[in-house]
Design an enzyme around this catalytic site. Structure first.
Site, PDB file in Angstrom:
ATOM      1  N   TRP A 102      74.248  48.207  16.788  1.00 55.81           N
ATOM      2  CA  TRP A 102      74.409  47.609  15.414  1.00 55.81           C
ATOM      3  C   TRP A 102      74.054  46.261  15.288  1.00 55.81           C
ATOM      4  O   TRP A 102      73.381  45.538  14.408  1.00 55.81           O
ATOM      5  CB  TRP A 102      75.130  48.372  14.378  1.00 55.81           C
ATOM      6  CG  TRP A 102      75.061  49.899  14.377  1.00 55.81           C
ATOM      7  CD1 TRP A 102      75.652  50.780  14.783  1.00 55.81           C
ATOM      8  CD2 TRP A 102      73.934  50.608  13.656  1.00 55.81           C
ATOM      9  NE1 TRP A 102      75.417  51.890  14.352  1.00 55.81           N
ATOM     10  CE2 TRP A 102      74.177  51.820  13.787  1.00 55.81           C
ATOM     11  CE3 TRP A 102      72.600  50.127  12.940  1.00 55.81           C
ATOM     12  CZ2 TRP A 102      73.371  52.848  13.283  1.00 55.81           C
ATOM     13  CZ3 TRP A 102      71.872  51.055  12.588  1.00 55.81           C
ATOM     14  CH2 TRP A 102      72.282  52.399  12.844  1.00 55.81           C
ATOM     15  N   ASP A 169      80.197  42.913  10.036  1.00 62.06           N
ATOM     16  CA  ASP A 169      79.825  44.352   9.647  1.00 62.06           C
ATOM     17  C   ASP A 169      80.978  45.229  10.024  1.00 62.06           C
ATOM     18  O   ASP A 169      81.117  45.657  10.978  1.00 62.06           O
ATOM     19  CB  ASP A 169      78.701  44.640  10.695  1.00 62.06           C
ATOM     20  CG  ASP A 169      78.326  46.051  10.466  1.00 62.06           C
ATOM     21  OD1 ASP A 169      78.709  46.916   9.536  1.00 62.06           O
ATOM     22  OD2 ASP A 169      77.074  46.572  10.813  1.00 62.06           O
ATOM     23  N   LYS A 193      80.301  55.751   6.541  1.00 64.72           N
ATOM     24  CA  LYS A 193      81.258  55.972   7.691  1.00 64.72           C
ATOM     25  C   LYS A 193      82.714  56.413   7.281  1.00 64.72           C
ATOM     26  O   LYS A 193      83.393  56.872   7.803  1.00 64.72           O
ATOM     27  CB  LYS A 193      81.218  54.612   8.544  1.00 64.72           C
ATOM     28  CG  LYS A 193      79.726  54.612   8.775  1.00 64.72           C
ATOM     29  CD  LYS A 193      79.412  55.396  10.313  1.00 64.72           C
ATOM     30  CE  LYS A 193      77.649  55.226  10.441  1.00 64.72           C
ATOM     31  NZ  LYS A 193      76.988  53.876  10.614  1.00 64.72           N
TER      32      LYS A 193
HETATM   33  C1  LIG Z   1      75.851  53.236  10.760  1.00 65.85           C
HETATM   34  C2  LIG Z   1      75.976  51.633  10.984  1.00 65.85           C
HETATM   35  C3  LIG Z   1      75.074  50.849  10.320  1.00 65.85           C
HETATM   36  C4  LIG Z   1      73.715  51.361   9.503  1.00 65.85           C
HETATM   37  O1  LIG Z   1      73.980  51.521   8.457  1.00 65.85           O
HETATM   38  P1  LIG Z   1      73.009  51.982   7.505  1.00 65.85           P
HETATM   39  O2  LIG Z   1      73.853  52.105   6.122  1.00 65.85           O
HETATM   40  O3  LIG Z   1      72.568  53.271   7.927  1.00 65.85           O
HETATM   41  O4  LIG Z   1      72.021  50.966   7.295  1.00 65.85           O
HETATM   42  C5  LIG Z   1      75.403  49.511  10.815  1.00 65.85           C
HETATM   43  N1  LIG Z   1      76.483  49.012  11.004  1.00 65.85           N
HETATM   44  C6  LIG Z   1      77.263  49.668  11.956  1.00 65.85           C
HETATM   45  C7  LIG Z   1      78.373  49.489  12.516  1.00 65.85           C
HETATM   46  C8  LIG Z   1      76.858  51.112  11.490  1.00 65.85           C
HETATM   47  O5  LIG Z   1      78.169  51.950  12.104  1.00 65.85           O
END
Ligand SMILES: *Cc1c(COP(=O)(O)O)cnc(C)c1O
Length: 363
Positions: A102, A169, A193
């Protein structure tokens, strides 16, 4: 029967969130209308949005500190682009820490947009650890990192202190552990998540970092426009926002992040202790960087895979296979996964060990 759900995302949510949100689809606030058929500008939904934005800042300890919370659409993946759009100056430079798939996806978007430096990367070791001892160039417009690497099972335990905006993030560990969230200027997280259903992305922004890069930002990508519109610049994803609010209320009633962190630590300690004790298994990530959210582990001998897979499935466990880039297993232990589910997995690992012990030779 409810499964022990180890899915990495979309993932387990508190049972009461499923029940209350199902009810709101049928009859929202006893209004005789569904949450899904009312205006997002109605009093009832504006109240949801206001409360959701407020409870985020309350739980993160950011009230009254110049932060705004937004519930946007487009996933965390759209933030990969929105961050440089809003922070990277013309001719400026962005600094990124490359800790996983990611992080690399965020870097790719930033590179397509402007000058981007990778301050450190663990890619050569298949992202099995978090790089340390890196320096961030002082002239960067911002520093971007990923607090928890969902696929590889590593988690940042320390964050640098820098004289520039820090963007993180936190998609897969937001609301799971106490941090000084005021160290960060932009935090973003896809809801699916640890907070709610897919379809909305939480973005928490220190307002003062905006409006400084001199760019003409397209409206939907402009954080300032979303803040001005109180997160309703266009029709927001009402259902995932409502379900996220219910999850955050559940968390607050439990005692907030401090309370859930204790439970999360206990879950992780229980599972990692078994991974380390059981001679059949090994962890995939460097011990000091292990994630409390996503534990990645492997069988030492793949020959036991079919037996193990049959055993955990029979025990009512779901979502355990690892991501293809690591293999083996990944146990995602998000906030709503109960400690009892981890005990079930640990018991299965112990049983596997017993079941394959070579019978002692008699005489
Ligand atoms: C799942 C995830 C993403 C992507 O998320 P989306 O909402 O599907 O774009 C980005 N960063 C991390 C750390 C993730 O676990």
């Amino acid at each position: 029967m409810k499964k022990h759900n180890y899915s990495a995302g979309p993932c387990i949510l508190p049972q009461e969130v499923f029940e209350k949100s199902a009810q709101a689809i049928l009859n929202f606030n006893n209004s005789g209308l569904s949450l899904l058929e009312i205006s997002h500008r109605s009093k009832d939904f504006v109240a949801v949005m206001d409360e959701a934005r407020a409870i985020v800042l309350e739980l993160l300890g950011l009230e009254g500190k110049g932060y705004q919370a937004l519930f946007l659409a487009g996933g965390a993946s759209l933030e990969f682009l929105m961050v440089p759009y809003n922070l990277l100056k013309e001719g400026g430079k962005a600094a990124y820490l490359d800790t996983g798939t990611w992080a690399a996806a965020a870097i790719k978007e930033a590179q397509s947009f402007g000058n981007t430096t990778i301050v450190a990367s663990s890619k050569e070791e298949n992202y099995n650890h978090i790089p340390k001892g890196y320096t961030v160039p002082a002239d960067a417009d911002y520093f971007h990192c990923t607090s928890n690497n969902t696929i590889f099972g590593t988690q940042m335990k320390e964050f640098p202190s820098l004289d520039m905006p820090i963007v993180c993030d936190m998609s897969s560990d937001i609301f799971s552990r106490q941090l000084d969230f005021s160290k960060f200027d932009i935090i973003y997280a896809g809801a699916q998540k640890n907070m709610g259903p897919a379809g909305t992305t939480l973005v928490v922004i220190k307002e003062e970092v905006l409006g400084k890069n001199g760019r003409n930002i397209p409206s939907m990508l402009d954080y300032a426009k979303h803040i001005k519109a109180e997160s309703m610049y266009n029709t927001p994803p009402v259902f995932p926002i409502y379900a996220s609010l219910l999850t955050l209320q559940w968390l607050k009633n439990l005692g907030g992040i401090a309370a859930i962190e204790k439970i999360n630590n206990a879950k992780a300690a229980l599972l990692y202790a078994e991974i380390d004790r059981n001679p059949l298994f090994k962890g995939a990530a460097a011990v000091e960087d292990r994630s409390n959210m996503n534990a990645t582990f492997l069988l030492n001998d793949e020959v036991h895979a079919a037996t193990f897979d049959a055993m955990w499935k029979a025990a009512g466990i779901s979502g355990l296979p690892g991501h293809r880039s690591v293999g083996g297993y990944r146990a995602s232990m998000y906030n709503a996964l109960p400690l009892e589910s981890v005990q079930v997995l640990v018991d299965v690992m112990k049983e596997l060990e017993k079941s394959i012990q070579i019978p002692a030779l008699s005489n």
